[in-house]
Design an enzyme around this catalytic site. Structure first.
Site, short mmCIF file in Angstrom:
data_model
loop_
_atom_site.label_atom_id
_atom_site.label_comp_id
_atom_site.label_asym_id
_atom_site.label_seq_id
_atom_site.Cartn_x
_atom_site.Cartn_y
_atom_site.Cartn_z
N VAL A 115 0.82 -1.21 0.00
CA VAL A 115 0.00 0.00 0.00
C VAL A 115 0.86 1.26 0.00
O VAL A 115 0.65 2.18 -0.79
CB VAL A 115 -0.96 0.00 1.21
CG1 VAL A 115 -1.70 1.34 1.30
CG2 VAL A 115 -1.94 -1.14 1.11
N GLY A 118 -14.48 -21.07 -7.72
CA GLY A 118 -13.09 -21.50 -7.77
C GLY A 118 -12.70 -22.29 -6.54
O GLY A 118 -13.51 -23.02 -5.97
N CYS A 140 -5.46 -9.59 2.06
CA CYS A 140 -6.57 -8.78 2.55
C CYS A 140 -7.77 -9.60 3.02
O CYS A 140 -8.12 -9.57 4.21
CB CYS A 140 -7.02 -7.81 1.45
SG CYS A 140 -5.78 -6.58 1.00
#
Length: 443
Positions: free
Chosen positions: A11, A260, A267
Site C-alpha cells: 500500500v 473456484g 486482505c
C-alpha cells in the site's frame, strides 16, 4: 504538497509513487535499510504491473525519495501517512504494534501541526488509539501546543491492478470531523477527483468500518458462489451457466461471482478474521462472517478431494504438474494461496509436484526452499513431462490457450483438474481429456 509515507509495502509504495506522479513531493520511510537501498536503485520488492516504471521515473525526477530516517520524514511534511502492516495475531485480531509505533515516532519528531492519516487496514477504534499515543508523547515532550488530527483514509486497491485503482479511484473515503482537515485532504487528492466528486466524508469509526465491510462483502460473494458451485455439482447443474444467469441481474452483477478454489492474499482472509474478532470483543456473534471463512477454508481442499478420489487414494509417488502458484493473476503474492494448501496436502500424501507460475517462482522458493518433492520449472510446458495429471490453480492469461495435444502427449494420463474453470468440459472431453472443474460435471 509535501507528503510523508511510513511503510514501503504494497500500500505505502503504490500510494507514495502515485502521489509523487501527480506532482507531490513524497518521502517514503521504512525501517528496513536494505529495502530502502534497493528501492533507491529502482529495485521493486513486489510484482505489480506498472509500479516499477512509476517508481523509477518519479525517483529520478526527485519527487519520490526513500529513507530510514524517521525524523527527516516527519519534518518533511504536514501530511503523514501510516501505511505499515497489520498482521493477524493468533486470535485473528489485527496486530497494531507497527501502526502505534509509527504514531509514537511521528509524535517524537513533530515540530508543527500535522495530519496523521491511517492508510493501513485497521479495526474500528484504531484512530482513537493513535490519537492517544500521539497525545501521550507530546505531553511527555511538553509540546501540548502542537495540534494534530488523525484521519481514517482506507485504501481500496486490488493486487494486480493497484496502480490503476490508485490513479482512478472509484471513491475516496475521508474519516474526520475537522473541516480544515477535509480541505487539506481534498487538495491532496484533487488530481484524482476531477471528473466527478469521489470524496465521501464521514466520521472516523464509520470510515474504519467501511474498509472491513467492503472486503468482507466481496469475500462473502466469493464464498457464496463457491457454495452454490458445490451444490450445482451435486445437483447436476452447470455453475458457469448459473453465474451468467445471476450475473445478468444488475443488482448482483458479474464481479466476484466466479467459482473456484477459495480466496487468498493479504486482505480478504485477514480482514474477515479481524472483523470476526472485533465482533467477538463486543459479544456479537458474526455468524455470516464465520460461515464465509469456514466455506473458504473448506473450498481450498476441494481439488485435493477430487484428485484423491480419481486416483483412489493412491497418491504416493504420483507426480502432479501445477500451473499457477500466486493466489490470483498479475501478482507474486502467495499469502493464503490455495496452491499452498493443495501442494502441502499432496506432499503429505507422498506425491511430488512440478510447478510453474509466471511471477511467483521466487516467492515459492522463499517459502519452501529446496525440497525433494518440489520441482520449479521455467515454463508451463516443462512441468508436464512425466506428470500423472495437470492441476490449474491460477487463471493467468498465458494459460488460456495452451497446446492441448502437447499436454496430452506429455502427461502419463490425460487428466486435468481445473480449479478456475478455464475450459469448457465438452471440448476437453472431445480432445480426449478426463476433465474436473468446479461446479460442473466431470467429463
Amino acid at each position: 504538497m509535501n507528503v510523508t509515507v511510513f511503510g514501503t509495502g504494497y500500500v505505502g509504495l503504490v500510494q507514495g509513487a502515485i502521489l509523487a506522479d501527480v506532482g507531490h513531493h513524497v518521502i517514503c520511510v521504512d525501517v528496513d535499510a536494505e529495502k530502502v537501498q534497493r528501492l533507491s536503485r529502482g529495485e521493486i520488492p513486489i510484482y505489480e504491473p506498472g509500479l516499477e516504471s512509476l517508481v523509477k521515473e518519479n525517483f529520478a525526477a526527485g519527487r519520490l525519495e526513500f529513507t530510514t530516517d524517521a525524523e527527516v520524514g516527519v519534518k518533511h511534511a504536514q501530511v503523514q501517512f501510516i501505511a505499515v502492516g497489520t498482521p493477524s495475531d493468533e486470535d485473528g485480531s489485527a496486530d497494531l504494534k507497527y501502526v502505534l509505533k509509527v504514531a509514537q515516532t511521528i509524535a517524537e519528531y513533530m515540530q508543527c501541526n500535522q495530519i496523521i492519516i491511517d492508510k493501513s487496514t485497521v479495526p474500528v477504534g484504531t484512530a482513537d488509539k493513535v490519537k492517544a499515543t500521539v497525545a501521550e508523547v507530546l505531553s511527555a515532550r511538553n509540546r501540548g501546543d502542537l495540534n494534530f488530527d488523525v484521519v481514517s483514509n482506507p485504501e481500496f486497491l486490488k493486487e494486480g491492478s493497484a496502480v490503476a485503482d490508485c490513479q482512478r479511484p472509484d471513491r475516496i473515503i475521508i474519516g474526520t470531523e475537522s473541516e480544515t482537515t477535509v480541505e487539506v485532504m481534498r487538495e491532496l487528492y484533487a488530481p484524482f477527483n476531477r471528473n466527478h466528486d469521489k470524496v465521501i466524508v464521514m466520521d472516523v469509526k464509520s470510515a474504519e468500518l467501511t474498509k472491513y465491510a467492503a472486503n468482507c462483502m466481496l469475500a462473502t460473494k466469493i464464498s457464496f458462489m463457491n457454495e452454490i458451485a458445490n451444490l450445482s455439482e451435486l445437483l447436476g447443474a452447470d455453475i458457469e451457466k448459473v453465474r451468467q444467469g445471476i450475473g445478468s441481474d444488475p443488482r448482483i452483477g458479474y464481479h466476484f461471482i466466479y467459482p473456484g478454489i477459495g480466496y487468498g492474499g493479504s486482505c480478504f482472509p485477514k480482514d474477515v478474521q479481524a472483523l470476526i474478532r472485533s465482533a467477538n470483543d463486543i459479544d456479537f456473534d458474526a455468524k455470516l462472517l464465520k460461515a464465509v471463512e469456514a466455506r473458504n477454508q473448506e473450498q481450498k481442499t476441494t481439488l485435493f478431494t477430487k484428485i484423491n478420489r480419481h486416483f483412489e487414494g493412491k497418491l504416493k509417488d504420483k507426480t502432479f504438474a501445477i500451473w499457477g502458484l500466486s493466489f490470483k493473476p498479475n501478482t507474486d503474492d502467495m499469502r493464503e494461496a490455495p496452491s499452498r494448501v493443495l501442494m502441502e496436502a499432496l506432499w503429505q500424501a507422498g506425491a511430488k509436484v512440478q510447478a510453474f507460475d509466471p511471477e511467483a517462482m521466487e516467492e515459492t522458493q522463499r517459502i519452501y526452499g529446496n525440497r525433494d518433492n518440489l520441482m520449479l520449472c521455467g515454463t508451463k510446458e516443462a512441468v508436464l513431462k512425466g506428470a500423472d495429471a495437470l492441476v490449474i490453480l491460477t487463471e493467468w492469461q498465458s494459460f488460456r490457450a495452451p497446446d492441448f495435444e502437447l499436454i496430452k502427449s506429455q502427461l502419463s494420463e490425460p487428466v486435468v483438474f481445473d480449479g478456475r474453470n478455464m475450459f469448457e468440459p465438452h471440448r476437453m472431453h472431445a480432445k480426449g481429456f478426463v476433465y474436473y472443474s468446479v461446479g460442473r460435471q466431470k467429463r
